[in-house]
Scaffold this active site. Structure first.
Site, PDB file in Angstrom:
ATOM      1  NE  ARG B 129      -4.340  -1.209   1.370  1.00 32.95           N
ATOM      2  CZ  ARG B 129      -5.533  -1.122   1.945  1.00 32.95           C
ATOM      3  NH1 ARG B 129      -5.621  -0.736   3.203  1.00 32.95           N
ATOM      4  NH2 ARG B 129      -6.635  -1.366   1.276  1.00 32.95           N
ATOM      5  CD  GLN B 134      -3.409   6.109  -4.167  1.00 26.17           C
ATOM      6  OE1 GLN B 134      -2.774   6.993  -4.764  1.00 26.17           O
ATOM      7  NE2 GLN B 134      -4.534   6.357  -3.526  1.00 26.17           N
ATOM      8  CG  ASP B 137      -4.730  -1.074  -2.790  1.00 24.88           C
ATOM      9  OD1 ASP B 137      -5.198  -2.208  -2.565  1.00 24.88           O
ATOM     10  OD2 ASP B 137      -4.544  -0.225  -1.904  1.00 24.88           O
ATOM     11  CB  SER B 140      -7.882   0.088  -2.197  1.00 20.93           C
ATOM     12  OG  SER B 140      -7.079   0.250  -1.061  1.00 20.93           O
ATOM     13  CE1 TYR B 234      -5.797  -3.436   5.050  1.00 23.60           C
ATOM     14  CE2 TYR B 234      -3.456  -3.689   4.556  1.00 23.60           C
ATOM     15  CZ  TYR B 234      -4.786  -3.708   4.150  1.00 23.60           C
ATOM     16  OH  TYR B 234      -5.082  -3.984   2.850  1.00 23.60           O
TER      17      TYR B 234
END
Lengths: 385, 385
Positions: B129, B134, B137, B140, B234
């Site tokens: 991450r 991004q 990801d 996500s 997280y």
């Protein structure tokens, strides 16, 4: 004066005619100026009447009502959502006033029984759509609930996003919602779909609705057809030829939509078929149709009230008593309408039925042994064999 | 170079690893600079691979892909959403690269087979991450889908309005939505509930999320507890004593909510129980709970993945592969992640596995006969008996 609240018995009916929060508007001394000056108003509620809407008997007791199995006994005014069942008419006190929805043309036996019992039956759907009766307009308040519900049901059934979404993983295009019929339900369906970020288009036979549609951020679909304006905000019926042409012109708009919500109904009449099965099947697979008019025949061919059917890969949800799906708040709005009508009747004393009053004259179906609603009287005098 | 797209076989999996609209990003000569200069990239798709997401074989053909039952044969890169099933490993070409979700700790037999076959397995959930990853990801992007879905499911199940509504028949108060866990899914659930007009409150163990929550128009619930910050965005696990205290402090917020949406999960671990059955039962009857963590044990005691259960009059919806419920767009976002990772590997030629690259080092589970992912290697070397 005694006011009774009846427990609803029709299958699927979850609303209640008076919510606990409004009991005090009837019992409050300051709003009650009864004829004899004693200002005594009692509200009696049948046990469990509010249960399906989330209101307990204790809620009613705390609000100042009495909960009693014989609530109807001796009541001057009887409140319900659905009309009181014919088998209970005998329980009404002589000359009692009933306030409820009462689709008179479809309930001729009941109307006859109310007439013969000498009762005064007021039908909420017949309250005239005039400014000073707006706060008593239960058709509008319940359509408002149904319109919100239609948009939420469609959003949940649609296997895609409604809003435009821009993420690090790319952009998701917004869904397109087409609303047919821009009355109260249609406008609320538009507003809710817009809230969820959909691109919304709407069509109504009344050109006057274009401004309202646009003010909600939706596009008004213009068809090359003469417009129709009805009385009281309702659309008039149209010729079969014009209907066919309208369907033809709507077809590409329907095919292009991810969601179709139809809300076109003329009170007391069969709803017009705006969309054929063929038009539904031409939508992309996975698209969703919500037909709020399914109970009165449907705007969408093949729609079934209270069921979800699939036509050519498109889910068609047919509405059945949709306001009952949000029962607490539908009841709250309906109760407000009923209380406002009742307070209107009572202005200056006990409830009076004054036919010089446009509201009373409009919504009274039976009174003093007569059927006052002309179309219903004609149906009773000249039954269709 | 040949890229294969596998048809998903896991029950309930409706996504596809590559949508037709992204085929050209792989085959386009301008983005392909293969090692031998021939710039030939072929995409082969198994028949029906996109069907459940709404993409036909013809859509793929029109996008320039080949649709073939033997798409896997000789493929250099194999794309899927769920890991390729163990029984199909034998179909892979020697040294093939597989790109998919791969919950390695739960799929040790599969990891062993991939290792022994000499294949390079990249796990999308292990993509680090970091800012430059991004666009790769997938955790996500799929959480984004799940968060939207959670809010829409809750709105549809709730027997009341979400927005404040002011009508001629009175005012309807907005519903209250409580979101636990303000990661990608939680933030999207907040945003969607806000769109629908609800009053939204949210809680996260990471105090850093308060600003994001507030920027969406929601209230951040402050509990009198020390905060926890994890790595990579997280949350860390917490002690049992702290958990108990947190539940105690959350209880009144849960009881006050019409809708509770829970999204707290730690990848690869059992989700923490944030809400007990007792806390659910203390909510008003008719309230709705959506537990997005139900598959990994659940944040809500009693929640069952893929089922709706009722606890004390409260509906508890347990999520199961929630992104698959919006398959077209979940696939679109996932495909973007996969394509971006693949183009990253290919920068300057054929896909290369360079362990100096943080992204590759992070997400590579097996390569050249070895298990590269340390925790998985340890599990394989020291099996829990």
């Amino acid at each position: 004066m005694k006011i009774a609240v009846v427990g609803e018995t029709r299958p699927g009916e979850r609303r209640v005619a008076l919510v606990p929060g409004l009991v005090s508007r009837l019992t409050d001394v300051s709003t009650d100026v009864s004829a004899d000056g004693t200002a005594e108003v009692a509200v009696a509620v049948e046990p469990g009447a509010g249960a399906a809407a989330g209101y307990t008997d204790d809620d009613y007791r705390q609000a100042g009502a009495v909960v009693a199995g014989d609530a109807l006994r001796g009541a001057d005014v009887v409140l319900s959502v659905q009309p009181i069942p014919e088998y209970r008419i005998g329980e009404l006190a002589p000359g009692a006033i009933t306030i409820s929805f009462l689709p008179a043309a479809q309930e001729l036996d009941l109307v006859r029984a109310l007439r013969d019992g000498g009762h005064t039956a007021l039908a909420m759907e017949l309250v005239p759509r005039i400014s000073r009766a707006q706060a008593m307009d239960a058709l509008s308040s319940q359509s408002f609930v149904a319109g919100y519900r239609a948009a939420v049901v469609a959003a949940e059934r649609l296997p895609r996003f409604l809003p435009l979404s821009m993420t690090a993983s790319g952009t998701i295009r917004p869904a397109t919602v087409l609303v047919l019929g821009a009355g109260v339900a249609g406008l609320q369906a538009i507003a809710t779909s817009r809230r969820l970020g959909a691109v919304v288009r709407a069509y109504d036979v009344r050109a006057a609705s274009a401004e309202e549609v646009r003010s909600l951020g939706a596009e008004f679909v213009e068809l090359d057809l003469p417009t129709l304006e009805g009385t009281g905000g309702y659309a008039r019926e149209m010729t079969e030829e014009r209907s066919r042409l309208q369907r033809e012109l709507l077809a590409p708009h329907v095919a292009d939509a991810d969601v179709l919500i139809t809300t076109a109904s003329v009170p007391g009449r069969t709803a017009p078929i705006l969309v054929t099965e063929e038009m539904v099947a031409a939508m992309r697979p996975g698209s969703v149709v919500v037909d709020l008019a399914a109970e009165s025949g449907g705007n969408v061919e093949g729609a079934k009230p209270g069921e979800e059917v699939t036509i050519g890969g498109v889910l068609v949800w047919g509405g059945a008593n949709v306001p009952s799906q949000l029962p607490a708040q539908a009841s709250q709005l309906y109760s407000t309408n009923v209380v406002n009508l009742l307070l209107h009747l009572r202005s200056g004393g006990a409830p009076t039925i004054d036919f010089d009053d446009e509201i009373v004259a409009g919504c009274c179906v039976t009174h003093a042994g007569e059927v006052r609603h002309a179309p219903t009287r004609e149906l009773l005098d000249n039954p269709v064999s």
